[in-house]
Design a protein around this motif. Structure first.
Motif, PDB file in Angstrom:
ATOM      1  N   THR A 139       0.831  -1.218   0.000  1.00 42.70           N
ATOM      2  CA  THR A 139       0.000   0.000   0.000  1.00 42.70           C
ATOM      3  C   THR A 139       0.857   1.257   0.000  1.00 42.70           C
ATOM      4  O   THR A 139       0.685   2.141  -0.841  1.00 42.70           O
ATOM      5  CB  THR A 139      -0.942  -0.001   1.225  1.00 42.70           C
ATOM      6  OG1 THR A 139      -1.803  -1.132   1.149  1.00 42.70           O
ATOM      7  CG2 THR A 139      -1.776   1.266   1.265  1.00 42.70           C
TER       8      THR A 139
ATOM      9  N   GLN B 104     -17.425   4.992   1.031  1.00 40.77           N
ATOM     10  CA  GLN B 104     -16.282   4.797   0.130  1.00 40.77           C
ATOM     11  C   GLN B 104     -16.748   4.660  -1.315  1.00 40.77           C
ATOM     12  O   GLN B 104     -16.115   5.185  -2.233  1.00 40.77           O
ATOM     13  CB  GLN B 104     -15.494   3.547   0.558  1.00 40.77           C
ATOM     14  CG  GLN B 104     -14.787   3.702   1.888  1.00 40.77           C
ATOM     15  CD  GLN B 104     -13.671   2.686   2.068  1.00 40.77           C
ATOM     16  OE1 GLN B 104     -12.919   2.410   1.146  1.00 40.77           O
ATOM     17  NE2 GLN B 104     -13.555   2.143   3.277  1.00 40.77           N
ATOM     18  N   ARG B 105     -17.874   3.947  -1.512  1.00 39.72           N
ATOM     19  CA  ARG B 105     -18.364   3.731  -2.887  1.00 39.72           C
ATOM     20  C   ARG B 105     -18.693   5.056  -3.563  1.00 39.72           C
ATOM     21  O   ARG B 105     -18.309   5.298  -4.722  1.00 39.72           O
ATOM     22  CB  ARG B 105     -19.596   2.829  -2.859  1.00 39.72           C
ATOM     23  CG  ARG B 105     -20.256   2.653  -4.229  1.00 39.72           C
ATOM     24  CD  ARG B 105     -21.359   1.620  -4.193  1.00 39.72           C
ATOM     25  NE  ARG B 105     -20.822   0.294  -3.951  1.00 39.72           N
ATOM     26  CZ  ARG B 105     -21.453  -0.658  -3.257  1.00 39.72           C
ATOM     27  NH1 ARG B 105     -22.630  -0.398  -2.722  1.00 39.72           N
ATOM     28  NH2 ARG B 105     -20.904  -1.830  -3.086  1.00 39.72           N
TER      29      ARG B 105
ATOM     30  N   LYS C 199     -15.437   7.086  -4.284  1.00 39.90           N
ATOM     31  CA  LYS C 199     -14.690   6.466  -5.388  1.00 39.90           C
ATOM     32  C   LYS C 199     -15.397   6.721  -6.719  1.00 39.90           C
ATOM     33  O   LYS C 199     -14.759   6.996  -7.739  1.00 39.90           O
ATOM     34  CB  LYS C 199     -14.552   4.961  -5.128  1.00 39.90           C
ATOM     35  CG  LYS C 199     -13.735   4.225  -6.194  1.00 39.90           C
ATOM     36  CD  LYS C 199     -13.574   2.761  -5.838  1.00 39.90           C
ATOM     37  CE  LYS C 199     -12.897   1.966  -6.946  1.00 39.90           C
ATOM     38  NZ  LYS C 199     -11.539   2.431  -7.245  1.00 39.90           N
TER      39      LYS C 199
ATOM     40  N   ARG D 192      -7.097   4.351  -5.910  1.00 44.00           N
ATOM     41  CA  ARG D 192      -6.512   3.023  -5.661  1.00 44.00           C
ATOM     42  C   ARG D 192      -6.888   2.502  -4.269  1.00 44.00           C
ATOM     43  O   ARG D 192      -7.096   1.297  -4.089  1.00 44.00           O
ATOM     44  CB  ARG D 192      -4.984   3.132  -5.794  1.00 44.00           C
ATOM     45  CG  ARG D 192      -4.223   1.825  -5.707  1.00 44.00           C
ATOM     46  CD  ARG D 192      -2.748   2.049  -6.001  1.00 44.00           C
ATOM     47  NE  ARG D 192      -2.063   2.798  -4.971  1.00 44.00           N
ATOM     48  CZ  ARG D 192      -1.447   2.249  -3.917  1.00 44.00           C
ATOM     49  NH1 ARG D 192      -1.474   0.945  -3.750  1.00 44.00           N
ATOM     50  NH2 ARG D 192      -0.821   3.002  -3.034  1.00 44.00           N
TER      51      ARG D 192
ATOM     52  N   ARG E 103     -12.467   1.605  -1.512  1.00 38.68           N
ATOM     53  CA  ARG E 103     -13.104   0.326  -1.850  1.00 38.68           C
ATOM     54  C   ARG E 103     -14.527   0.569  -2.350  1.00 38.68           C
ATOM     55  O   ARG E 103     -15.175   1.552  -1.986  1.00 38.68           O
ATOM     56  CB  ARG E 103     -13.155  -0.585  -0.615  1.00 38.68           C
ATOM     57  CG  ARG E 103     -11.779  -0.952  -0.089  1.00 38.68           C
ATOM     58  CD  ARG E 103     -11.162  -2.100  -0.888  1.00 38.68           C
ATOM     59  NE  ARG E 103      -9.764  -2.292  -0.550  1.00 38.68           N
ATOM     60  CZ  ARG E 103      -8.741  -1.856  -1.252  1.00 38.68           C
ATOM     61  NH1 ARG E 103      -8.953  -1.175  -2.357  1.00 38.68           N
ATOM     62  NH2 ARG E 103      -7.500  -2.079  -0.890  1.00 38.68           N
ATOM     63  N   ASP E 104     -15.020  -0.365  -3.141  1.00 32.28           N
ATOM     64  CA  ASP E 104     -16.371  -0.247  -3.688  1.00 32.28           C
ATOM     65  C   ASP E 104     -17.378  -0.852  -2.711  1.00 32.28           C
ATOM     66  O   ASP E 104     -18.021  -1.862  -2.997  1.00 32.28           O
ATOM     67  CB  ASP E 104     -16.425  -0.954  -5.050  1.00 32.28           C
ATOM     68  CG  ASP E 104     -17.729  -0.682  -5.777  1.00 32.28           C
ATOM     69  OD1 ASP E 104     -18.428   0.281  -5.396  1.00 32.28           O
ATOM     70  OD2 ASP E 104     -18.067  -1.443  -6.702  1.00 32.28           O
ATOM     71  N   ASP E 105     -17.497  -0.245  -1.521  1.00 30.93           N
ATOM     72  CA  ASP E 105     -18.473  -0.732  -0.539  1.00 30.93           C
ATOM     73  C   ASP E 105     -19.068   0.444   0.225  1.00 30.93           C
ATOM     74  O   ASP E 105     -18.684   1.590   0.038  1.00 30.93           O
ATOM     75  CB  ASP E 105     -17.854  -1.768   0.409  1.00 30.93           C
ATOM     76  CG  ASP E 105     -16.682  -1.227   1.214  1.00 30.93           C
ATOM     77  OD1 ASP E 105     -16.754  -0.069   1.657  1.00 30.93           O
ATOM     78  OD2 ASP E 105     -15.695  -1.975   1.407  1.00 30.93           O
TER      79      ASP E 105
ATOM     80  N   ASP F  10      -9.559   2.115   7.057  1.00 30.33           N
ATOM     81  CA  ASP F  10      -9.201   0.743   7.464  1.00 30.33           C
ATOM     82  C   ASP F  10      -7.712   0.559   7.765  1.00 30.33           C
ATOM     83  O   ASP F  10      -7.028  -0.234   7.109  1.00 30.33           O
ATOM     84  CB  ASP F  10      -9.590  -0.255   6.356  1.00 30.33           C
ATOM     85  CG  ASP F  10     -11.028  -0.072   5.914  1.00 30.33           C
ATOM     86  OD1 ASP F  10     -11.851   0.253   6.768  1.00 30.33           O
ATOM     87  OD2 ASP F  10     -11.314  -0.259   4.717  1.00 30.33           O
TER      88      ASP F  10
END
Length: 366
Positions: A16, A131-132, A135, A205, A208-210, A228
């Motif tokens: 990361t 986050q979704r 992003k 990057r 996250r897609d959640d 996170d």
């Protein structure tokens, strides 16, 4: 200073933070990662003086300390070790000794005191967003950012906060992308900040897609996100973004309604014979019909025709086909609405039944 850690614990954190480590650095210490061992956790920090990433690993340790190690070499060593390998790291006399099974490596170190860390000011704006959603608006607009433009404020992405709405805007002077989303908590006052290209790339990057929420802090000079176990901090571009609302055309009564995939495929085929440098394509609008014409210096020509819903005047207008395709690749709906008022005006692309995203492409002379 001693530490024992499994490969699986340290490798994701190293991967990361290595994203921001540049291969060619003006300062040797920027090629290193800062390793800080405290009683409750281990943190890894990397920076290029513009973006800083801190990854934290929950792990108790009897001995504490801090040191900087060559980031790429440490990552390559951990990657090359077998799965489930136990890594023993010991620091003595400016050298780092890494032992795992029958493998042994010795790396040079630099003192942690010399490592440049971001100083985040206390005066800040705070909000939460899923986050979704974050992003999504970055993915839908980042493609329109300028690259190495002398107008440095265009080499980034505008984030605009007002009420419970967050807007992302990017433009390179030839096309513009805008996308809105809602945030969980309302900030105190409306603000505008410009996040540099490198910061936007790293954010897309990391996000996250959640639906999990992320805390966003914005100060006068920085933006920070807590994700996170990863802390992302980026400098902001010190400049004023142009008044983008002036270049967004108003919607009219006779938009072109086209099947997005049919239009994208026909423009892709026509672009094969467009001028490689200018990428020009001529769009001819007629009632219920759209034609795309392209030609190049070798006198080669391409013509495509598709059926569309359109009842306005006949019109001929030139575009850079790459800009049209970039906008169509982002739109996910079955149909796309296109507003063109006259051959000298900008073209507005809208996804079907959605006003959250808008894409503007300037015409070009052919």
């Amino acid at each position: 200073m001693k530490i024992s850690i499994s490969r699986e614990e340290i490798l994701p954190a190293l991967q990361t933070v290595n994203g921001v480590v540049e291969r060619r650095q003006t300062l040797p210490i920027l090629s290193n990662v800062l390793l800080v061992i405290s009683k409750d956790n281990i943190s890894l920090t990397a920076t290029d003086m513009e973006v800083e990433l801190v990854a934290t690993i929950e792990k108790t340790s009897h001995k504490t300390g801090e040191i900087t190690l060559p980031a790429r070499k440490l990552l390559d060593i951990c990657k090359a070790l077998p799965e489930e390998a136990q890594i023993n790291l010991e620091i003595s006399n400016d050298r780092a000794s890494i032992n795992s099974g029958k493998s042994r490596f010795v790396l040079s170190t630099l003192p942690a005191q010399e490592y440049p860390l971001v100083e985040f000011s206390e005066d800040k704006t705070h909000f939460q967003i899923s986050q979704r959603n974050f992003k999504n608006i970055l993915d839908n607009t980042a493609f329109a950012m300028a690259q190495q433009d002398v107008r440095y404020y265009l080499n980034g992405l505008l984030l605009e906060l007002e009420g419970n709405k967050l807007r992302a805007v990017a433009t390179d002077g030839h096309r513009l992308a805008l996308c809105d989303t809602e945030i969980e908590s309302r900030p105190v006052k409306p603000i505008q900040v410009i996040v540099p290209r490198k910061g936007v790339t790293e954010l897309t990057r990391l996000l996250r897609d959640d639906e999990r929420n992320v805390d966003v802090l914005i100060s006068s000079n920085h933006i920070r996100l807590d994700l996170d176990g990863i802390k992302f901090t980026s400098k902001l571009v010190d400049g004023k973004f142009p008044d983008y609302t002036r270049v967004i055309p108003a919607e009219n009564d006779t938009p072109v309604v086209a099947n997005k995939e049919l239009l994208r495929q026909s423009l892709t085929r026509a672009s094969i014979l467009s001028n490689e440098k200018y990428r020009g394509v001529r769009i001819i609008l007629e009632p219920s019909k759209l034609r795309a014409l392209a030609h190049n210096p070798e006198q080669e020509e391409a013509e495509e025709e598709i059926e569309v819903t359109y009842s306005g005047n006949e019109m001929e207008i030139g575009f850079n086909v790459s800009y049209l395709l970039d906008a169509l690749n982002i739109i996910k709906t079955e149909n796309v609405f296109i507003t063109i008022s006259d051959p000298n005006s900008s073209c507005l692309f809208l996804p079907e039944n959605s006003k959250d995203c808008k894409f503007v492409v300037m015409p070009m002379r052919l």
